[in-house]
Design an enzyme around this catalytic site. Sequence first.
Site, PDB file in Angstrom:
ATOM      1  N   LYS A  86      47.971   6.058  24.751  1.00  0.00           N
ATOM      2  CA  LYS A  86      49.058   6.503  25.628  1.00  0.00           C
ATOM      3  C   LYS A  86      48.604   6.855  27.027  1.00  0.00           C
ATOM      4  CE  LYS A  86      49.698  11.407  24.667  1.00  0.00           C
ATOM      5  NZ  LYS A  86      50.765  12.375  24.448  1.00  0.00           N
ATOM      6  N   ASP A  87      47.313   7.041  27.222  1.00  0.00           N
ATOM      7  CA  ASP A  87      46.794   7.312  28.562  1.00  0.00           C
ATOM      8  C   ASP A  87      46.447   6.037  29.334  1.00  0.00           C
ATOM      9  OD1 ASP A  87      46.970  10.060  28.148  1.00  0.00           O
ATOM     10  OD2 ASP A  87      44.975  10.162  27.260  1.00  0.00           O
ATOM     11  N   ARG A 134      59.305  12.987  30.595  1.00  0.00           N
ATOM     12  CA  ARG A 134      59.948  12.596  29.339  1.00  0.00           C
ATOM     13  C   ARG A 134      60.177  13.810  28.457  1.00  0.00           C
ATOM     14  NH1 ARG A 134      57.715  12.115  24.307  1.00  0.00           N
ATOM     15  NH2 ARG A 134      55.641  12.213  25.220  1.00  0.00           N
ATOM     16  N   ARG A 135      59.114  14.583  28.195  1.00  0.00           N
ATOM     17  CA  ARG A 135      59.264  15.750  27.324  1.00  0.00           C
ATOM     18  C   ARG A 135      60.252  16.752  27.912  1.00  0.00           C
ATOM     19  NH1 ARG A 135      52.815  16.263  25.793  1.00  0.00           N
ATOM     20  NH2 ARG A 135      52.860  15.045  23.867  1.00  0.00           N
ATOM     21  N   ARG A 152      48.657  21.695  32.609  1.00  0.00           N
ATOM     22  CA  ARG A 152      47.690  20.593  32.510  1.00  0.00           C
ATOM     23  C   ARG A 152      46.487  21.088  31.739  1.00  0.00           C
ATOM     24  NH1 ARG A 152      46.289  16.725  35.930  1.00  0.00           N
ATOM     25  NH2 ARG A 152      44.907  16.358  34.184  1.00  0.00           N
ATOM     26  N   ARG A 158      45.546  24.411  26.902  1.00  0.00           N
ATOM     27  CA  ARG A 158      46.997  24.642  26.935  1.00  0.00           C
ATOM     28  C   ARG A 158      47.410  25.740  25.962  1.00  0.00           C
ATOM     29  NH1 ARG A 158      49.978  18.869  28.198  1.00  0.00           N
ATOM     30  NH2 ARG A 158      48.303  18.026  29.470  1.00  0.00           N
ATOM     31  N   CYS A 245      53.492   7.036  35.186  1.00  0.00           N
ATOM     32  CA  CYS A 245      53.557   8.329  34.471  1.00  0.00           C
ATOM     33  C   CYS A 245      54.798   9.134  34.835  1.00  0.00           C
ATOM     34  CB  CYS A 245      52.325   9.190  34.666  1.00  0.00           C
ATOM     35  SG  CYS A 245      50.987   8.478  35.539  1.00  0.00           S
TER      36      CYS A 245
HETATM   37  N1  LIG Z   1      48.055  12.931  27.833  1.00  0.00           N
HETATM   38  C1  LIG Z   1      47.235  13.806  27.081  1.00  0.00           C
HETATM   39  C2  LIG Z   1      46.932  13.284  25.716  1.00  0.00           C
HETATM   40  N2  LIG Z   1      46.430  12.053  25.520  1.00  0.00           N
HETATM   41  C3  LIG Z   1      46.261  11.870  24.185  1.00  0.00           C
HETATM   42  C4  LIG Z   1      46.655  13.014  23.540  1.00  0.00           C
HETATM   43  C5  LIG Z   1      46.595  13.205  22.085  1.00  0.00           C
HETATM   44  C6  LIG Z   1      47.602  12.413  21.320  1.00  0.00           C
HETATM   45  C7  LIG Z   1      47.321  10.951  21.196  1.00  0.00           C
HETATM   46  O1  LIG Z   1      46.174  10.563  20.935  1.00  0.00           O
HETATM   47  O2  LIG Z   1      48.248  10.160  21.354  1.00  0.00           O
HETATM   48  C8  LIG Z   1      47.089  13.927  24.510  1.00  0.00           C
HETATM   49  C9  LIG Z   1      47.571  15.301  24.320  1.00  0.00           C
HETATM   50  C10 LIG Z   1      49.025  15.403  23.895  1.00  0.00           C
HETATM   51  O3  LIG Z   1      49.880  14.656  24.362  1.00  0.00           O
HETATM   52  O4  LIG Z   1      49.329  16.287  23.083  1.00  0.00           O
END
Ligand SMILES: NCc1[nH]cc(CCC(=O)O)c1CC(=O)O
Length: 307
Positions: A86-87, A134-135, A152, A158, A245
């Site tokens: 997802k990153d 989104r969230r 962040r 967090r 993003c």
């Molecule tokens: N952008 C941050 C990020 N990138 C990957 C994860 C962990 C979840 C995953 O591997 O998809 C997270 C943290 C989150 O969203 O809680």
Amino acid sequence: MKNRKIIIGSRRSKLAMIYAEKAREKILSYVKNFGIDEVAIKEIETKGDQVLDQRLSEVGGKGLFSKNIEVELLDNKIDIAVHALKDMPSEETEGLLTSCFLERNDPRETLISKNHKQLKDLSPNSIIGTSSFRREFQIKKMRDDLDCKLIRGNVDTRIKKLNENFYDGIILSYAGINSLGLNQNISQIFSTSEIIPCAGQGVIALQCRDNDKELIEILKSVNHQLTHNCIKAERNVLKILEGDCETAVGVFASISGFKINLEAELFSLDGSKRFHLKLSENINKANELGIEVGKALKKLSNNSHKK
Ligand SMILES: NCc1[nH]cc(CCC(=O)O)c1CC(=O)O
């Protein structure tokens, strides 16, 4: 192939290192068939880890977590880059190939709140920490009185900020929390329809050079095909929407029998409009399904999701 040593590169965070170790173990379970001697892990610092006080979209948008790692890969300093899918930007970097995915971890979103309250039980105007539009829009859809504030940092940072009373609750993915063994903090788990995750959530991606034939073969056998089908569909939606993003879009694909189901929601830039769609196709049409849903959402939104 004889006596080749493979170097895996990953972000320096605790979670990224756990993901790299998962990838390493998976590869090691196949290397006997391929004559690999050793699989090592190299930690790489990324810009996304360095700048912690701004939204990712403000720091420079796409690929903040993946860029440095991709440079090392192109420079032959590492052989495989491990990323949280997802990153990663939806367009592949030239010279690289991402077509190996580990079996998806739990893709759901969770709430971690003070005193373990559920979302519906939070006091009016409570503050939710998230840096994702989104969230934010998805939470406001359920509780429009809540206030979202930027947060962040890594998952443990967090949770620490929550405990220091900067927020009443934070939204994090189950996959990250679970991998870190922090499940006891979870106050509520949302179904993938209550909060549609972002494309690729919970998926670990393995990237290599597109001319590394030996490694491409190994990674083919490591790849989890059903996960691969799902993320093809999900990421095609992103490609069609040309999102970054800042684009508030949730996309989640699941498999039932020979069908692939794709549910997606897109918000206008200001969050005031929501476009939602759920379609199914034969599993061998995962690519087409993603394109179809992406195009339909794009039409519905009439580009209100973009600047
Ligand atoms: N952008 C941050 C990020 N990138 C990957 C994860 C962990 C979840 C995953 O591997 O998809 C997270 C943290 C989150 O969203 O809680």
